[in-house]
Design a protein around this motif. Structure first.
Motif, PDB file in Angstrom:
ATOM      1  N   ILE A 594       9.360 -10.023 -20.878  1.00 40.70           N
ATOM      2  CA  ILE A 594       8.045 -10.516 -21.302  1.00 40.70           C
ATOM      3  C   ILE A 594       7.009  -9.395 -21.263  1.00 40.70           C
ATOM      4  N   ILE A 595       6.979  -8.622 -20.163  1.00 39.10           N
ATOM      5  CA  ILE A 595       5.994  -7.540 -20.032  1.00 39.10           C
ATOM      6  C   ILE A 595       6.206  -6.494 -21.118  1.00 39.10           C
ATOM      7  N   TYR A 596       7.450  -6.146 -21.370  1.00 44.14           N
ATOM      8  CA  TYR A 596       7.726  -5.147 -22.411  1.00 44.14           C
ATOM      9  C   TYR A 596       7.249  -5.654 -23.762  1.00 44.14           C
ATOM     10  N   GLY A 597       7.518  -6.921 -24.047  1.00 42.96           N
ATOM     11  CA  GLY A 597       7.080  -7.486 -25.325  1.00 42.96           C
ATOM     12  C   GLY A 597       5.579  -7.509 -25.468  1.00 42.96           C
ATOM     13  N   LEU A 598       4.870  -7.937 -24.419  1.00 41.74           N
ATOM     14  CA  LEU A 598       3.407  -7.995 -24.477  1.00 41.74           C
ATOM     15  C   LEU A 598       2.797  -6.608 -24.633  1.00 41.74           C
ATOM     16  N   SER A 599       3.350  -5.620 -23.932  1.00 37.54           N
ATOM     17  CA  SER A 599       2.802  -4.268 -24.007  1.00 37.54           C
ATOM     18  C   SER A 599       2.944  -3.690 -25.407  1.00 37.54           C
ATOM     19  N   ILE A 643      -4.858 -14.261 -20.089  1.00 39.65           N
ATOM     20  CA  ILE A 643      -4.973 -14.362 -18.631  1.00 39.65           C
ATOM     21  C   ILE A 643      -5.379 -15.775 -18.224  1.00 39.65           C
ATOM     22  N   VAL A 644      -6.277 -16.394 -18.995  1.00 44.46           N
ATOM     23  CA  VAL A 644      -6.675 -17.774 -18.703  1.00 44.46           C
ATOM     24  C   VAL A 644      -5.476 -18.710 -18.821  1.00 44.46           C
ATOM     25  N   VAL A 645      -4.683 -18.535 -19.874  1.00 41.11           N
ATOM     26  CA  VAL A 645      -3.489 -19.361 -20.053  1.00 41.11           C
ATOM     27  C   VAL A 645      -2.515 -19.128 -18.896  1.00 41.11           C
ATOM     28  N   CYS A 646      -2.304 -17.854 -18.551  1.00 39.60           N
ATOM     29  CA  CYS A 646      -1.410 -17.535 -17.428  1.00 39.60           C
ATOM     30  C   CYS A 646      -1.964 -18.092 -16.118  1.00 39.60           C
ATOM     31  N   GLY A 647      -3.296 -18.078 -15.991  1.00 35.84           N
ATOM     32  CA  GLY A 647      -3.914 -18.590 -14.776  1.00 35.84           C
ATOM     33  C   GLY A 647      -3.584 -20.041 -14.526  1.00 35.84           C
ATOM     34  N   ALA A 648      -3.502 -20.829 -15.609  1.00 35.68           N
ATOM     35  CA  ALA A 648      -3.131 -22.236 -15.454  1.00 35.68           C
ATOM     36  C   ALA A 648      -1.728 -22.357 -14.866  1.00 35.68           C
ATOM     37  N   PHE A 649      -0.819 -21.481 -15.288  1.00 32.52           N
ATOM     38  CA  PHE A 649       0.539 -21.494 -14.744  1.00 32.52           C
ATOM     39  C   PHE A 649       0.592 -20.845 -13.371  1.00 32.52           C
ATOM     40  N   GLY A 650      -0.415 -20.023 -13.052  1.00 33.47           N
ATOM     41  CA  GLY A 650      -0.477 -19.418 -11.729  1.00 33.47           C
ATOM     42  C   GLY A 650      -0.696 -20.432 -10.631  1.00 33.47           C
ATOM     43  N   PHE A 651      -1.195 -21.629 -10.995  1.00 33.23           N
ATOM     44  CA  PHE A 651      -1.383 -22.705 -10.027  1.00 33.23           C
ATOM     45  C   PHE A 651      -0.136 -23.576  -9.915  1.00 33.23           C
ATOM     46  N   SER A 652       0.941 -23.137 -10.529  1.00 29.22           N
ATOM     47  CA  SER A 652       2.197 -23.878 -10.450  1.00 29.22           C
ATOM     48  C   SER A 652       2.638 -24.041  -9.000  1.00 29.22           C
ATOM     49  N   GLU A 653       3.360 -25.127  -8.727  1.00 32.79           N
ATOM     50  CA  GLU A 653       3.917 -25.335  -7.387  1.00 32.79           C
ATOM     51  C   GLU A 653       5.181 -24.512  -7.169  1.00 32.79           C
ATOM     52  N   PHE A 662       1.554 -14.400 -12.597  1.00 25.33           N
ATOM     53  CA  PHE A 662       0.817 -13.275 -12.026  1.00 25.33           C
ATOM     54  C   PHE A 662       1.348 -11.935 -12.532  1.00 25.33           C
ATOM     55  N   GLY A 663       2.623 -11.896 -12.874  1.00 23.35           N
ATOM     56  CA  GLY A 663       3.160 -10.689 -13.483  1.00 23.35           C
ATOM     57  C   GLY A 663       2.514 -10.411 -14.823  1.00 23.35           C
ATOM     58  N   MET A 664       2.360 -11.460 -15.625  1.00 22.26           N
ATOM     59  CA  MET A 664       1.714 -11.293 -16.928  1.00 22.26           C
ATOM     60  C   MET A 664       0.238 -10.937 -16.765  1.00 22.26           C
ATOM     61  N   ILE A 665      -0.421 -11.552 -15.785  1.00 15.58           N
ATOM     62  CA  ILE A 665      -1.840 -11.239 -15.546  1.00 15.58           C
ATOM     63  C   ILE A 665      -2.006  -9.766 -15.165  1.00 15.58           C
ATOM     64  N   ALA A 666      -1.174  -9.290 -14.237  1.00 19.21           N
ATOM     65  CA  ALA A 666      -1.259  -7.881 -13.822  1.00 19.21           C
ATOM     66  C   ALA A 666      -0.974  -6.948 -14.992  1.00 19.21           C
ATOM     67  N   ALA A 672      -4.614  -3.786 -21.120  1.00 16.25           N
ATOM     68  CA  ALA A 672      -5.792  -3.902 -21.979  1.00 16.25           C
ATOM     69  C   ALA A 672      -6.947  -3.017 -21.532  1.00 16.25           C
ATOM     70  N   THR A 673      -6.874  -2.475 -20.344  1.00 16.73           N
ATOM     71  CA  THR A 673      -7.986  -1.654 -19.845  1.00 16.73           C
ATOM     72  C   THR A 673      -7.542  -0.207 -19.641  1.00 16.73           C
ATOM     73  N   ILE A 674      -6.843   0.038 -18.568  1.00 17.10           N
ATOM     74  CA  ILE A 674      -6.500   1.411 -18.183  1.00 17.10           C
ATOM     75  C   ILE A 674      -5.613   2.095 -19.222  1.00 17.10           C
ATOM     76  N   ILE A 675      -4.575   1.404 -19.685  1.00 19.45           N
ATOM     77  CA  ILE A 675      -3.619   2.046 -20.589  1.00 19.45           C
ATOM     78  C   ILE A 675      -4.188   2.169 -21.998  1.00 19.45           C
ATOM     79  N   ARG A 676      -4.648   1.061 -22.587  1.00 20.12           N
ATOM     80  CA  ARG A 676      -5.097   1.084 -23.983  1.00 20.12           C
ATOM     81  C   ARG A 676      -6.424   1.827 -24.181  1.00 20.12           C
ATOM     82  N   MET A 677      -7.362   1.690 -23.252  1.00 18.85           N
ATOM     83  CA  MET A 677      -8.689   2.267 -23.436  1.00 18.85           C
ATOM     84  C   MET A 677      -8.790   3.712 -22.943  1.00 18.85           C
ATOM     85  N   LEU A 678      -7.942   4.089 -22.006  1.00 19.10           N
ATOM     86  CA  LEU A 678      -8.061   5.419 -21.412  1.00 19.10           C
ATOM     87  C   LEU A 678      -6.820   6.289 -21.639  1.00 19.10           C
ATOM     88  N   LEU A 679      -5.646   5.770 -21.224  1.00 18.50           N
ATOM     89  CA  LEU A 679      -4.443   6.606 -21.270  1.00 18.50           C
ATOM     90  C   LEU A 679      -3.997   6.898 -22.700  1.00 18.50           C
TER      91      LEU A 679
END
Length: 773
Positions: A594-599, A643-653, A662-666, A672-679
Motif C-alpha cells: 500500500i505504501i509503495y503504491g501511494l508513494s 489522512i482523514v479517511v485513514c483516521g476513521a480506520f485508526g479508531f478501529s478496535e 497509522f502506517g498510511m498516515i505516516a 506529501a511534505t518532506i519528500i515531495r516538497m523538499l527532497l
C-alpha cells in the motif's frame, strides 16, 4: 487517446453518468448486499506448508478439532467456590439446556460442571472452573453456529459476585469480525462528512466539492459488489472489506480532486467547455490512469504469496483502484461537460488564480529554497529517513489472536485469563500428527518430542489412534517461544516409514512467516521493475523512475520504522488503546504494498506536471518549480483528505487495522511534505539535465502513450511562465489563450523577442514579461 476519450465523454455527457450509475447500483444491489454472508475468516496460512498438511490429515481422520471453540469461564467471588450448590447446579442445568436447545450447532459440552467433576478443569482453590463447548460446523459454518448460540451462552440467575465470561478461538474470531465490520460504517458515518467539509474548504464551492465525493461513494458501492463477486469464486477474508473500503474511498476522492482541480484550471485560462473537458482528460485523466496502474501493480505483488488472505485483499483492492480511475475518466468528464462553468456555483470564496504567478506562492518558494540548498537538504532528509528506519531492526512477528482486540475487550480478557489459569488447555496447542507408526515407533517420537523445552506439559494424544494416525498435543508456555519450539520439533528423528507433521496454530504461524519472507524478495523485484517501466513510459525518462523508486524505499523504511516503534515497542499504545506485541507478517507485507503504491501515486502527479513544463521549453529548475507549485496545494489537500479517511480506520478496535491506518498516515505525511516538497526538488536540481535522459525508444514509446502529442489547447497563462520569457498579447485568438511565442519548441527570451520585434517594423505590441509585468 485520452483527448479522444475526453471528447467522447463530453459528446455523450448525458448518457455516460446515467449508464455508469445504473451499472454501479445494479452491481451493489445484486452482489454487494450479499457480501457479509460470503466473507471468510480463514486464509492466513500457507496452504502448502507442513502444518497445513497436518491439519488436513487430522481433519480427514478425526474431523475438526473443536475442543477450543467456546470456553465458559466461571469465577467465584472471594470466600466462595464454584462448588457452591446453587452455582454448580445452575451452571450444570444451563449447559444441559444449551445442548438440548441447540442440537444443530453444538456437538458436545465438556467441563467441570458434570457428575465427574474433573479436577483438571478447576483451579486448586476451586474459585475458577470452565466448560468447553464444541461447535458442529466446519469452516465458515463454525462462526455461524457460534452466532446462533451466542446470546444464550451466559446463564442467568447466578448468585451475586459470580461471573461467567466467554472465551475460545471462535469467540475471538467473532470479536475480530465485529471490530472489522465497524470500520466500514465508521468510514461512512464520520469520514465522508469530514471529507466533504475539507473539499468545500479546498475548492471554495459546494458543487465542485461534490464531484470527488460522487466518485468516492460510487467507488465504495462498486468495490463491495466486485468483492462479493470475487467471494463467489475464491476465498475472501473478512479483513479485505476494510482495506478495500479504505483504499477505494481514499484514492477515488484523491483522483476526483485532481480532475476537478485541472478542469477549473483550464476554465481559468479561458478555454471553452469542450476543450477544457478534453484537456483535463488528456492531462489529469491520463495521470490518474497511470497512477492507478502503478498502485495496482504494487498491490498485484501480493498475488505472489501463497496466503489466501493476501490474494483476496489484492483482488479487491486492485478492483477498487481500477474502478476509482475508471469513474474519474468517465463520469467526471461527462459531469464537467454538463456543468461547465457552473462547477463553481454556490461558491463561498474566490478561488480563481488566473493571471497569478503561482511559482511565487508558498508552493513555489519552498522548492526554490530546497534547490538553493540542495546538498544540505538532501543530506539531512536522507539521514533523517534512515534514522527513522532504525526501529525496524527490532520487528517481531506473530499470528492473529486475542491481543489484536482492545485491552478492555471482554473476550480478550477472558481468553487471557483462561490461558494463564489453565495453560495445559490452551486453545492454541502445538500438535504432532504421526502416521504409519507402530506403538514402539510412536513411543520413540513421543519421548523425543517431550524433551523439547518451552512446553506447558508433556505431549498427550488428543484422540485414540485411528487408521494408523495419532495426534499428540501440548501447550507452549509463551507465544514468543513458538519459533524455537517448532525448530526443535523439526529435529525429531522419525523412524523409517513414519511421517511426523508439525501442526497446530503455532506451527501455522511460523510457517506462514517463513513463506512470506521466502517470497518477499521476488515481490520486491517484481514491483520495482514493473513500476519502473510504467514510470519510464509516463515520464519519458529512465532517471526519474530510478529516483522515484529510491525515494519510495526511503519513505517506506521510515514508515515501517515508525510503525515498529508504535506497535512492537509500544510507543503511544496506552494513548491509542492497543497492546504492543508481534505483528502479523501478512499485514506487514500488505502495508508495504500500500505504501509503495501511494508513494508512486503522488510521484506521478507531481513529476507529470514537471514533464509538461519541460516539454514546453522550461529549464530543469523552472520545470521543478512549476510542477511543484501547480501540484503542491492539490497533493497536500489530497494527502489531508486521505489522512482523514485513514483516521476513521485508526479508531478501529482491531490492532492490525490501526497498523494499516497509522502506517498510511505516516507515509502520507512524509510523502506529501518532506519528500515531495523538499527532497524531490533538491535531488532533481542536483541531477539537472540528467533527469530527462532516456534512450530514443523510451521517448518514442512515451510519445505513443500520449506524452508530447496531446498538448493542452489552452497553453499556460502568463503567470505560469518562467520569469524572463515572453507572451505576446494581441487582439486575436492568441490574446484569448495567451499563446506562447516559440522557436524550435523553446520559449524565446524576452530581450531577444524585443530585439526581433524592433528589427521587423519598429512597432512593439503589448507584451507581458511573465510575472515581471
Amino acid at each position: 487517446m485520452f483527448t479522444t476519450w475526453g471528447r467522447l465523454a463530453y459528446r455523450y455527457r448525458r448518457a455516460v453518468p446515467l449508464v455508469v450509475l445504473t451499472a454501479i447500483c445494479a452491481l451493489y444491489v445484486l452482489f454487494g448486499l450479499r457480501l457479509d454472508e460470503r466473507m471468510s475468516q480463514e486464509g492466513w496460512d500457507d496452504p502448502g506448508s507442513s502444518s497445513s498438511q497436518a491439519a488436513a490429515i487430522e481433519l480427514e481422520t478425526f474431523g475438526r478439532d473443536n475442543n477450543g471453540d467456546v470456553v465458559l469461564l466461571v469465577d467465584a467471588p472471594e470466600g466462595t467456590t464454584v462448588d457452591d450448590p446453587a452455582v454448580f447446579t445452575a451452571v450444570a442445568e444451563h449447559l444441559e439446556r444449551l445442548r438440548a436447545e441447540h442440537p444443530d450447532e453444538i456437538s458436545h459440552v465438556t467441563g467441570y460442571f458434570d457428575k465427574t467433576r474433573n479436577r483438571q478443569l478447576v483451579t486448586e482453590d476451586h474459585r475458577t472452573a470452565f466448560a468447553a463447548i464444541g461447535l458442529k460446523g466446519d469452516g465458515e459454518q463454525t462462526l455461524k453456529d457460534f452466532r446462533a448460540v451466542e446470546d444464550a451462552l451466559v446463564p442467568d440467575g447466578l448468585p451475586d459476585g459470580f461471573e461467567v465470561s466467554v472465551a475460545g478461538s471462535t469467540a475471538v474470531a467473532d470479536a475480530l469480525d465485529e471490530g472489522m465490520a465497524g470500520d466500514v460504517s465508521r468510514a461512512e458515518v464520520y469520514a465522508l462528512p469530514a471529507v466533504a467539509l475539507l473539499l468545500i474548504i479546498v475548492f471554495g464551492s459546494i458543487i465542485a466539492a461534490t464531484m470527488p465525493l460522487i466518485v468516492g461513494v460510487l467507488s465504495i458501492l462498486g468495490s463491495l459488489g466486485i468483492l462479493s463477486i470475487l467471494a463467489g469464486f475464491t476465498q475472501v477474508n473478512v479483513f479485505a472489506q476494510s482495506v478495500v473500503t479504505l483504499l477505494g474511498l481514499g484514492l477515488a476522492i484523491d483522483y476526483g480532486l485532481f480532475m476537478v482541480s485541472r478542469f477549473r484550471e483550464e476554465l481559468d485560462r479561458g478555454a471553452d467547455i469542450p476543450d477544457a473537458v478534453a484537456t483535463t482528460t488528456a492531462t489529469a485523466g491520463k495521470t490518474v490512469v497511470f497512477s492507478a496502474g502503478m498502485v495496482a501493480v504494487a498491490l498485484s505483488g501480493l498475488l505472489i504469496f501463497p496466503q489466501a488472505f493476501l490474494k483476496s485483499v489484492a483482488y479487491g483492492a486492485i478492483s477498487a483502484v481500477g474502478l476509482a480511475a475508471l469513474l474519474s475518466i468517465t463520469v467526471l468528464p461527462s459531469i464537467f461537460g454538463l456543468l461547465g462553468r457552473r462547477v463553481d456555483k454556490f461558491a463561498i470564496r474566490k478561488t480563481s488564480h488566473a493571471g497569478e504567478d503561482v511559482t511565487r506562492s508558498f508552493w513555489g518558494r519552498v522548492p526554490a529554497w530546497a534547490m538553493r540548498h540542495s546538498k544540505i537538504v538532501t543530506l539531512v532528509i536522507v539521514a533523517g529517513l534512515l534514522l527513522l528506519t532504525l526501529p525496524l531492526a527490532g520487528v517481531k512477528f506473530g499470528g492473529i489472536n486475542e491481543t489484536y482486540l482492545p485491552p478492555a475487550n471482554e473476550v480478550r480478557q477472558a481468553q487471557a485469563e483462561f490461558d494463564s489459569t489453565f495453560p495445559t488447555f490452551r486453545t492454541e496447542p502445538i500438535k504432532l500428527v504421526v502416521t504409519g507408526a507402530t506403538n514402539e515407533q510412536l513411543v520413540q517420537v513421543y519421548q523425543q518430542a517431550n524433551s523439547v523445552p518451552g512446553l506447558t506439559g508433556r505431549f498427550s494424544p488428543s484422540s485414540p489412534t485411528k487408521d494408523g494416525t495419532t495426534v499428540l498435543t501440548a501447550g507452549i508456555t509463551d507465544r514468543s517461544l513458538n519459533g524455537s519450539v517448532v525448530d526443535e520439533l523439526r529435529k525429531v528423528d522419525a523412524p523409517e516409514g513414519v511421517e511426523v507433521y508439525i501442526g497446530g496454530t503455532p506451527a501455522l504461524e511460523v510457517e506462514s512467516i517463513e513463506a512470506l519472507f521466502e517470497k518477499l524478495p521476488w515481490m520486491a523485484l517484481y514491483v520495482v521493475i514493473a513500476t519502473f517501466i510504467l514510470m519510464a513510459l509516463t515520464f519519458g525518462s529512465l532517471i526519474l523512475p530510478a529516483k522515484a523508486v529510491i525515494m519510495t524505499i526511503l519513505g517506506m523504511g521510515a514508515t515501517l520504522g515508525i510503525l515498529t516503534a508504535m506497535f512492537v515497542d509500544g510507543i503511544g499504545s496506552s494513548f491509542l488503546g492497543y497492546s504492543a506485541g508481534p505483528l502479523m507478517s501478512p499485514v506487514l507485507v500488505l502495508i508495504m504494498a500500500i505504501i509503495y503504491g501511494l508513494s508512486t501515486d503522488y510521484e506521478v502527479f507531481l513529476v507529470s506536471r514537471m514533464v509538461e513544463a519541460r516539454e514546453r521549453g522550461a529549464t530543469t529548475d523552472q520545470a521543478i518549480r512549476y510542477g511543484t507549485a501547480h501540484t503542491g496545494s492539490i497533493i497536500t489537500a489530497a494527502a489531508v483528505i486521505m489522512i482523514v479517511v485513514c483516521g476513521a480506520f485508526g479508531f478501529s478496535e482491531i490492532v492490525m487495522m490501526k497498523y494499516i491506518a497509522f502506517g498510511m498516515i505516516a507515509a502520507l505525511i512524509l510523502d506529501a511534505t518532506i519528500i515531495r516538497m523538499l527532497l524531490v526538488p533538491a535531488v532533481m536540481h542536483l541531477l539537472r539535465e540528467d533527469n530527462w535522459w532516456a534512450p530514443l525508444f523510451i521517448k518514442r514509446a512515451a510519445a505513443r502513450l500520449g506524452h508530447g502529442s496531446e498538448v493542452p489547447t489552452a497553453v499556460p497563462a502568463p503567470g505560469d511562465l518562467p520569469v524572463g520569457h515572453a507572451v505576446v498579447i494581441d487582439d486575436g485568438e492568441a490574446a484569448r489563450h495567451g499563446r506562447t511565442v516559440r522557436e524550435d519548441d523553446a520559449l524565446i527570451p524576452f530581450p531577444e523577442l524585443l530585439a526581433r520585434l524592433e528589427a521587423d517594423d519598429g512597432r512593439i505590441p503589448q507584451v507581458e514579461r511573465g510575472s515581471d509585468r
